[in-house]
Design an enzyme around this catalytic site. Structure first.
Site, PDB file in Angstrom:
ATOM      1  N   SER A 277      39.817  43.762  40.734  1.00 23.47           N
ATOM      2  CA  SER A 277      41.120  43.155  41.040  1.00 23.47           C
ATOM      3  C   SER A 277      42.067  44.242  41.512  1.00 23.47           C
ATOM      4  O   SER A 277      41.866  45.419  41.209  1.00 23.47           O
ATOM      5  CB  SER A 277      41.679  42.523  39.762  1.00 23.47           C
ATOM      6  OG  SER A 277      43.031  42.141  39.962  1.00 23.47           O
ATOM      7  N   TYR A 290      44.172  42.475  30.724  1.00 21.00           N
ATOM      8  CA  TYR A 290      43.462  42.226  31.985  1.00 21.00           C
ATOM      9  C   TYR A 290      43.373  43.516  32.809  1.00 21.00           C
ATOM     10  O   TYR A 290      42.278  43.957  33.196  1.00 21.00           O
ATOM     11  CB  TYR A 290      44.186  41.133  32.769  1.00 21.00           C
ATOM     12  CG  TYR A 290      43.535  40.750  34.078  1.00 21.00           C
ATOM     13  CD1 TYR A 290      42.366  39.991  34.093  1.00 21.00           C
ATOM     14  CD2 TYR A 290      44.098  41.112  35.296  1.00 21.00           C
ATOM     15  CE1 TYR A 290      41.766  39.629  35.299  1.00 21.00           C
ATOM     16  CE2 TYR A 290      43.510  40.748  36.496  1.00 21.00           C
ATOM     17  CZ  TYR A 290      42.349  40.006  36.496  1.00 21.00           C
ATOM     18  OH  TYR A 290      41.760  39.642  37.684  1.00 21.00           O
TER      19      TYR A 290
HETATM   20  N1  NAD Z   1      42.175  34.451  41.044  1.00 18.66           N
HETATM   21  C1  NAD Z   1      42.729  35.594  41.425  1.00 18.66           C
HETATM   22  O1  NAD Z   1      43.856  35.617  41.930  1.00 18.66           O
HETATM   23  C2  NAD Z   1      41.964  36.875  41.266  1.00 18.66           C
HETATM   24  C3  NAD Z   1      42.483  38.032  41.883  1.00 18.66           C
HETATM   25  C4  NAD Z   1      41.768  39.225  41.778  1.00 18.66           C
HETATM   26  C5  NAD Z   1      40.580  39.259  41.080  1.00 18.66           C
HETATM   27  N2  NAD Z   1      40.111  38.127  40.478  1.00 18.66           N
HETATM   28  C6  NAD Z   1      38.844  38.232  39.752  1.00 18.66           C
HETATM   29  O2  NAD Z   1      37.926  37.335  40.363  1.00 18.66           O
HETATM   30  C7  NAD Z   1      37.002  36.891  39.385  1.00 18.66           C
HETATM   31  C8  NAD Z   1      36.967  35.371  39.406  1.00 18.66           C
HETATM   32  O3  NAD Z   1      38.275  34.904  39.117  1.00 18.66           O
HETATM   33  P1  NAD Z   1      38.740  33.408  39.426  1.00 18.66           P
HETATM   34  O4  NAD Z   1      40.202  33.417  39.525  1.00 18.66           O
HETATM   35  O5  NAD Z   1      37.953  32.858  40.525  1.00 18.66           O
HETATM   36  O6  NAD Z   1      38.371  32.716  38.046  1.00 18.66           O
HETATM   37  P2  NAD Z   1      38.183  31.182  37.639  1.00 18.66           P
HETATM   38  O7  NAD Z   1      38.791  31.065  36.288  1.00 18.66           O
HETATM   39  O8  NAD Z   1      38.653  30.261  38.712  1.00 18.66           O
HETATM   40  O9  NAD Z   1      36.585  31.065  37.525  1.00 18.66           O
HETATM   41  C9  NAD Z   1      35.879  31.881  36.644  1.00 18.66           C
HETATM   42  C10 NAD Z   1      34.479  31.326  36.454  1.00 18.66           C
HETATM   43  O10 NAD Z   1      33.830  32.203  35.510  1.00 18.66           O
HETATM   44  C11 NAD Z   1      33.212  31.424  34.500  1.00 18.66           C
HETATM   45  N3  NAD Z   1      33.186  32.208  33.247  1.00 18.66           N
HETATM   46  C12 NAD Z   1      34.231  32.497  32.427  1.00 18.66           C
HETATM   47  N4  NAD Z   1      33.803  33.202  31.372  1.00 18.66           N
HETATM   48  C13 NAD Z   1      32.464  33.368  31.530  1.00 18.66           C
HETATM   49  C14 NAD Z   1      31.460  34.011  30.751  1.00 18.66           C
HETATM   50  N5  NAD Z   1      31.750  34.600  29.588  1.00 18.66           N
HETATM   51  N6  NAD Z   1      30.194  33.999  31.203  1.00 18.66           N
HETATM   52  C15 NAD Z   1      29.902  33.357  32.368  1.00 18.66           C
HETATM   53  N7  NAD Z   1      30.793  32.738  33.122  1.00 18.66           N
HETATM   54  C16 NAD Z   1      32.064  32.739  32.708  1.00 18.66           C
HETATM   55  C17 NAD Z   1      34.065  30.177  34.394  1.00 18.66           C
HETATM   56  O11 NAD Z   1      33.339  29.093  33.815  1.00 18.66           O
HETATM   57  C18 NAD Z   1      34.455  29.930  35.849  1.00 18.66           C
HETATM   58  O12 NAD Z   1      33.508  29.125  36.511  1.00 18.66           O
HETATM   59  C19 NAD Z   1      37.456  37.467  38.046  1.00 18.66           C
HETATM   60  O13 NAD Z   1      36.731  38.619  37.747  1.00 18.66           O
HETATM   61  C20 NAD Z   1      38.907  37.803  38.313  1.00 18.66           C
HETATM   62  O14 NAD Z   1      39.373  38.843  37.475  1.00 18.66           O
HETATM   63  C21 NAD Z   1      40.772  36.933  40.572  1.00 18.66           C
END
Ligand code: NAD
Length: 402
Positions: A277, A290
């Protein structure tokens, strides 16, 4: 209880085929052969030592002898491994459907090895084509960025394991993609990345179903924003367990499989990509659990990269900006836009749209990150064979490396 463990044998064999073909292959096990059942005459038959190094040596030596007696231009259409009284056949193919078809027909006809394709020195291959035919696994693949990555990889011709705590979601997405693609394109698998037994079982299933992997995207992540003065220890540990410990566990068990595969495919680079991130590159106010887990992730990426390079495994991170269209932000009930509006985090904001505009205004390129931006970064990292241990920002200029 079988003497021949797929987790042990299949990645070694997949490496054997990748080493010869120079392209990703799938490999499926047949059922154990009965005592009276003869081996296909063209099959390569090998007594498998129990240690990884000697097992790789035995496979390599037996293959050299087999190829010598078959004109040198072919690979065996089937490999029979022997261990004690047990014998088991494995079937290679150009993709999972091809391997399964050959296994169902018991087709052991030798496979012709195409001559190596000449590449113009210094040319880059077509970017998205770099994952065609590769086998990938995406944790947290059922929704959000993970779903975008699964869709992108499938559209570019990869076979993708959709690994998620939410198995029903992974199954729904896989069925949709398989129906649309008309091929084995996605396989759902249940995993909790913070539980070692669960992660180990996931990679055992991968070895059994397709022989191995080329690309692991460690994407599953969670966020529980809170002031350091107020956050409960349990919430802090929950975030650390999924984001930081989970990446360690995924890399450990992916690494064991990929090392095994690399024994006989030394020139085939493989990739572990962590979805980190922008909060892994600069602090995040009232969101320390985080940001800390993501900063720590980059330390792991650099360290794992130094160690695993010996096996041709590259380890890199992608650091995306805010995915404003994804469920984390846009969910109409519990999304961050609604939460930030209600908590007054954005001064003067009266609607969800005002909150969104305030976040877009922080980005020099004036928009949130989308799946396609992340896909371009993944294609780059896979295609780039001369880089490892990096953290690649994909933030529209919001965070820059110093
Ligand atoms: N959304 C953002 O703005 C953003 C920005 C930068 C980085 N990220 C990173 O991108 C990645 C995905 O984020 P997102 O926003 O798409 O998340 P999200 O919450 O939309 O989806 C996360 C998915 O991970 C699964 N999950 C959660 N805990 C789990 C576990 N212990 N084992 C297996 N699966 C698990 C959930 O069921 C879900 O399907 C993360 O690592 C997040 O830190 C997100």
């Amino acid at each position: 209880m079988s003497d021949i463990s797929h987790t042990f044998a299949a990645p070694l064999l997949r490496g054997l085929y990748i080493g010869a073909f120079g392209r990703p292959m799938a490999l499926v096990p047949g059922s154990a052969l009965g005592a009276a059942e003869g081996e296909a005459p063209e099959a390569l038959s090998v007594e498998l030592p129990r240690e990884e190094g000697p097992a790789a040596g035995a496979l390599s030596a037996s293959l050299a002898a087999w190829r010598g007696s078959h004109g040198g231009q072919h690979m065996p259409g089937c490999v029979v491994l022997r261990s004690g009284s047990e014998r088991r056949a494995y079937w290679p193919g150009l993709g999972l459907d091809d391997a399964r078809r050959r296994m169902e027909r018991r087709d052991a006809a030798p496979l012709p090895v195409p001559p190596p394709t000449a590449e113009i020195a210094g040319s880059a291959r077509r970017r998205s084509g770099v994952v065609e035919g590769r086998i990938a696994l995406v944790t947290g693949g059922a929704q959000g960025f993970g779903e975008e990555i699964v869709r992108g990889l499938v559209a570019s011709g990869a076979l993708v394991y959709v690994a998620d705590l939410n198995l029903a979601g992974a199954e729904r997405l896989s069925s949709e993609l398989n129906a649309a693609a008309g091929r084995a394109a996605a396989i759902p698998v249940s995993v909790n990345v913070s539980d070692e037994a669960s992660v180990e079982a996931m990679f055992a299933l991968v070895a059994e179903r397709s022989g191995g992997l080329d690309l692991v995207v460690s994407n599953a992540g969670v966020l529980k924003a809170s002031s350091v003065l107020e956050q409960e220890l349990a919430a802090f540990k929950f975030v650390t367990d999924v984001n930081y410990v989970g990446f360690f566990l995924v890399t450990k068990h992916a690494g064991l499989l990929l090392r095994r595969q690399a024994r006989l495919a030394a020139l085939w680079p493989t990739d572990i990509v962590q979805v980190n991130s922008k909060s892994g590159l600069e602090g995040s106010n009232r969101n320390g659990s985080y940001a800390g887990s993501k900063f720590g992730g980059i330390g792991l990426v650099q360290s794992f990269a130094l160690e695993l390079v010996e096996w041709g495994i590259k380890v890199n991170a992608i650091c995306p900006g805010n995915f404003l269209d994804g469920p984390l932000w846009s969910d109409p009930v519990k999304g961050l836009f609604v939460q930030y509006l209600q908590s007054g985090k954005v001064p003067g904001a009266k609607t969800v749209e005002d909150v969104r505009k305030a976040y877009e205004a922080k980005v020099p390129m004036r928009r949130g990150c989308v799946g396609e931006d992340v896909m371009r970064a993944i294609y780059y990292l896979v295609e780039q064979e001369y880089e490892t241990g990096q953290a690649l920002p994909v933030t529209g200029g919001q965070v820059m490396l110093s």
